[in-house]
Design a protein around this motif. Structure first.
Motif, short mmCIF file in Angstrom:
data_model
loop_
_atom_site.label_atom_id
_atom_site.label_comp_id
_atom_site.label_asym_id
_atom_site.label_seq_id
_atom_site.Cartn_x
_atom_site.Cartn_y
_atom_site.Cartn_z
N GLU A 1 0.83 -1.20 0.00
CA GLU A 1 0.00 0.00 0.00
C GLU A 1 0.86 1.25 0.00
N MET B 1 -2.54 0.52 -10.52
CA MET B 1 -3.08 0.49 -9.16
C MET B 1 -2.94 1.86 -8.55
N ARG B 2 -4.02 2.67 -8.62
CA ARG B 2 -3.85 4.08 -8.28
C ARG B 2 -3.89 4.39 -6.80
N TRP B 3 -4.26 3.42 -5.97
CA TRP B 3 -4.38 3.79 -4.55
C TRP B 3 -3.06 3.62 -3.81
N SER C 1 -5.42 -3.35 -11.18
CA SER C 1 -6.69 -3.18 -10.47
C SER C 1 -7.89 -3.53 -11.35
N LEU D 1 -10.96 -5.68 -9.97
CA LEU D 1 -12.34 -5.23 -9.93
C LEU D 1 -13.27 -6.30 -10.50
N LEU E 1 -13.78 -8.90 -7.92
CA LEU E 1 -14.72 -8.45 -6.89
C LEU E 1 -16.16 -8.66 -7.36
N ASN F 1 -25.16 0.94 -1.13
CA ASN F 1 -23.82 0.65 -1.63
C ASN F 1 -23.75 0.83 -3.13
N ILE G 1 -21.39 3.28 -5.39
CA ILE G 1 -20.53 2.78 -6.47
C ILE G 1 -20.89 3.47 -7.77
N ARG H 1 -15.35 12.07 -16.24
CA ARG H 1 -13.99 12.49 -16.54
C ARG H 1 -13.55 11.89 -17.88
N PHE I 1 -5.76 -3.56 2.73
CA PHE I 1 -6.40 -4.02 1.50
C PHE I 1 -6.33 -5.54 1.38
N GLN J 1 -20.66 -7.03 1.87
CA GLN J 1 -21.00 -5.78 1.16
C GLN J 1 -20.08 -4.65 1.59
N GLY J 2 -19.83 -4.59 2.91
CA GLY J 2 -18.95 -3.56 3.43
C GLY J 2 -17.56 -3.66 2.84
N LEU K 1 -16.66 -5.15 0.04
CA LEU K 1 -16.69 -4.82 -1.39
C LEU K 1 -16.64 -3.32 -1.59
N LEU K 2 -17.40 -2.61 -0.78
CA LEU K 2 -17.43 -1.15 -0.90
C LEU K 2 -16.04 -0.58 -0.64
N LEU L 1 -13.08 -2.08 -0.79
CA LEU L 1 -12.09 -2.46 -1.81
C LEU L 1 -12.30 -1.67 -3.10
N ARG L 2 -13.55 -1.52 -3.48
CA ARG L 2 -13.83 -0.79 -4.72
C ARG L 2 -13.44 0.67 -4.60
N GLN L 3 -13.74 1.24 -3.43
CA GLN L 3 -13.38 2.65 -3.24
C GLN L 3 -11.88 2.83 -3.41
N LYS L 4 -11.12 1.88 -2.85
CA LYS L 4 -9.66 1.98 -2.96
C LYS L 4 -9.23 1.86 -4.42
N LEU L 5 -9.76 0.85 -5.08
CA LEU L 5 -9.33 0.58 -6.45
C LEU L 5 -9.71 1.71 -7.40
N ASN L 6 -10.78 2.42 -7.08
CA ASN L 6 -11.24 3.46 -7.99
C ASN L 6 -10.65 4.83 -7.68
N ARG L 7 -9.66 4.87 -6.79
CA ARG L 7 -9.11 6.16 -6.46
C ARG L 7 -8.47 6.80 -7.68
N ALA L 8 -8.55 8.13 -7.71
CA ALA L 8 -8.21 8.83 -8.95
C ALA L 8 -6.72 8.91 -9.22
N GLU L 9 -5.91 9.12 -8.20
CA GLU L 9 -4.51 9.43 -8.48
C GLU L 9 -3.55 8.66 -7.59
#
Lengths: 445, 77
Positions: free
Chosen positions: A134, A158-160, A261, A265, A268, A330, A334, A344, B6, B38-39, B41-42, B44-52
């Motif tokens: 991380e 992997m942007r995070w 990632s 996804l 997941l 949720n 999403i 974007r 993660f 569900q928690g 998944l939320l 993990l997805r939030q992390k993976l979808n981070r912008a930068e």
């Protein structure tokens, strides 16, 4: 006099050469170095007056290929060999000792041997690179090419991930101490789960700090796993041997450090489906059981059992409602985050598309005008043809039209007229009114 | 509260899938697992979808370690 075939003569020369020179030492300057795809290394040794072709076969791993450079003065040891098909003789090199500038080579080999004997390269002490680091500590120049390449790959995959750069001198005086210190500081800080030691390609002197003992020991002592990526594919450094893993280039380091990632996804989503199906299946089963239970016992038992069951069912229903509500919540989150990233992407696409559309617009305009022109030609042609068919042009050719008066009905058969009927005859220009004096039937003609 | 890692979250999620699929949990537990899944998944997805990607520079000073945002590296040469 004996006449030789080419093979016979070559064979005799080969025997002669190979027999009269047991392995020899030769000294000269390396030139025309060309590594082949087969991983054999071909080069020539030269001095002022002569040149000797040399080959190092892939199997002779004692010789570190990346350290051999054109212009290097070396002593080589090996036997002569004549390659009959090529009609050439070469020295098959078994040992190679540089001198002059080549002392770097000797230092490299000596350090490698020493550290190897101490066990610094033992496969058993290599730690696995974490699957999902991380926070990655990067030992490199903050404004160098290496961090740029590395960050680019990581951005794609992997942007995070957080990249923690400890800005380091990567060549020249003081570089080795700085690199070693950087590795120690990242360990002291302790919040990274992986350290990448990296720099871009360069000359052997520029890469040299990564061949220093102080750097090797710092990597060895690191409690955090170390991935090293120094120079290009062919550059192996002592750091590479000590590190827990080696990547060929900074970009390759990015690839081996983080997973993609997009793949994750997808995984997941699959897991979500499994979870959902498993729970939905259970709830369905239970409902069915409940139903059959009520039916079989309901009549013979006091009502409160039924009520109890109903209560349970109600509770279950409420629980499911909450779960489903959460699920919807949720999904909304999403969707929201997806929609922002889609927005974007869309802006980006829009810009690209606008240019493309403008180009297309031009092309289409051109096409349109061209088509229009063609169509116009066709219309022109049709107009001409049409006017040939019009009654006016027929009249111009000397025909005339006869109308019966007073209704001005066109007459094309005399059967429609009787003696003394009034008619009008229309010519191309002007007309007359007349009275029928005699009717001649078609048959009478 | 310490943030969950993660990797741990992903492993836990895999466990939940397995437990649910094997099917010998009570309905009550199944629902709990479902909610937990569900928690995760939320998260993990939030992390993976981070912008930068965050790039930070670490420096050691007399007062300790200092972390600051690194300026985007510019092409030089």
């Amino acid at each position: 006099m004996r006449i030789y075939t080419v093979s016979e003569l070559t064979r005799e020369i080969k025997n002669l050469i190979e027999a009269s020179f047991p392995p020899v030492w030769v000294e000269g300057e390396i030139t025309d170095l060309r590594p082949a795809r087969s991983q054999h290394i071909y080069f020539s040794l030269k001095d002022e007056y002569a040149i000797l072709s040399c080959i190092i076969f892939k199997g002779d791993q004692d010789i570190t290929a990346s350290l051999i450079k054109n212009g290097m003065m070396v002593r080589v040891y090996g036997e002569l060999n004549l390659y009959e098909k090529g009609g050439r003789y070469s020295l098959l090199v078994r040992k190679l000792i540089p001198f002059g500038r080549g002392d770097l080579y000797i230092r490299f080999e000596e350090l490698k041997k020493k550290l190897g004997e101490e066990g610094l390269f033992d496969p058993s002490r290599k730690r696995p690179i974490p699957t999902f680091p991380e926070r990655i500590g990067v030992v490199t120049a903050l404004h160098g090419a290496a961090i740029r390449d590395l960050a680019k790959i990581i951005k794609e995959r992997m942007r995070w991930v957080e990249l923690i750069v400890r800005d380091t001198k990567v060549q020249g005086v003081g570089a080795k101490e700085d690199i070693a210190q950087a590795i120690r500081e990242l360990n002291e800080w302790g919040l990274c789960d992986l350290i990448i030691v990296t720099r871009g390609g360069g000359s052997i002197e520029e890469l040299w700090p990564f061949n220093e003992e102080i750097v090797a020991r710092a990597i060895y002592e690191s409690k955090i796993p170390v991935l090293s990526a120094v120079g290009h594919e062919i550059d192996y450094t002592v750091a590479d041997f000590v590190a827990d893993a080696r990547a060929a280039t900074p970009s390759a380091a990015g690839e081996s450090a983080v997973r993609d990632s997009r793949e994750l996804l997808l995984n997941l989503s699959n897991m979500e489906k499994h979870i959902y199906n498993a729970v939905a299946g259970r709830v369905r089963n239970l409902k069915e059981r409940l139903l059959s239970f009520e039916m079989s016992y309901g009549l013979s038992r006091p009502c409160n059992i039924i009520y109890e069951r109903q209560q349970w069912a109600d509770e279950l229903g409420r629980k499911l409602d909450t779960v489903i509500q959460n699920l919807i919540l949720n999904i909304n989150t999403i969707l929201l985050s997806l929609s922002t990233s889609i927005a974007r992407e869309r802006r980006h696409l829009l810009e690209k598309t606008t240019t493309a559309v403008n180009n297309l617009d031009e092309i289409m305009k051109e096409r349109f005008l061209h088509t229009l022109y063609k169509k116009r030609q066709v219309v022109e042609l049709l107009k001409n043809r049409l006017s040939d068919l019009s009654p006016i042009s027929v009249l111009e050719r000397g025909y005339s039209i006869c109308f019966k008066l007073p209704e001005e009905k066109v007459i094309s058969n005399s059967i429609l007229l009787n003696k003394d009927d009034k008619v009008k005859i229309q010519f191309s220009k002007g007309a007359v009114e007349a009275k029928v004096r005699k009717v001649i039937r078609a048959n009478d003609q | 509260m310490k943030e969950i890692k993660f990797e741990d979250a992903l492993h836990r999620l895999e466990e939940i899938v397995k437990e649910l699929e094997e099917g010998d949990v009570s309905l009550d537990d199944a629902l709990k697992l479902f909610e937990e899944g569900q928690g995760l998944l939320l998260f993990l997805r939030q992390k993976l979808n981070r912008a930068e990607v965050k790039i930070k520079e670490l420096t050691k000073t007399d007062e300790g370690f200092l972390l600051k945002d690194a300026v985007e590296t510019k092409e030089t040469g």
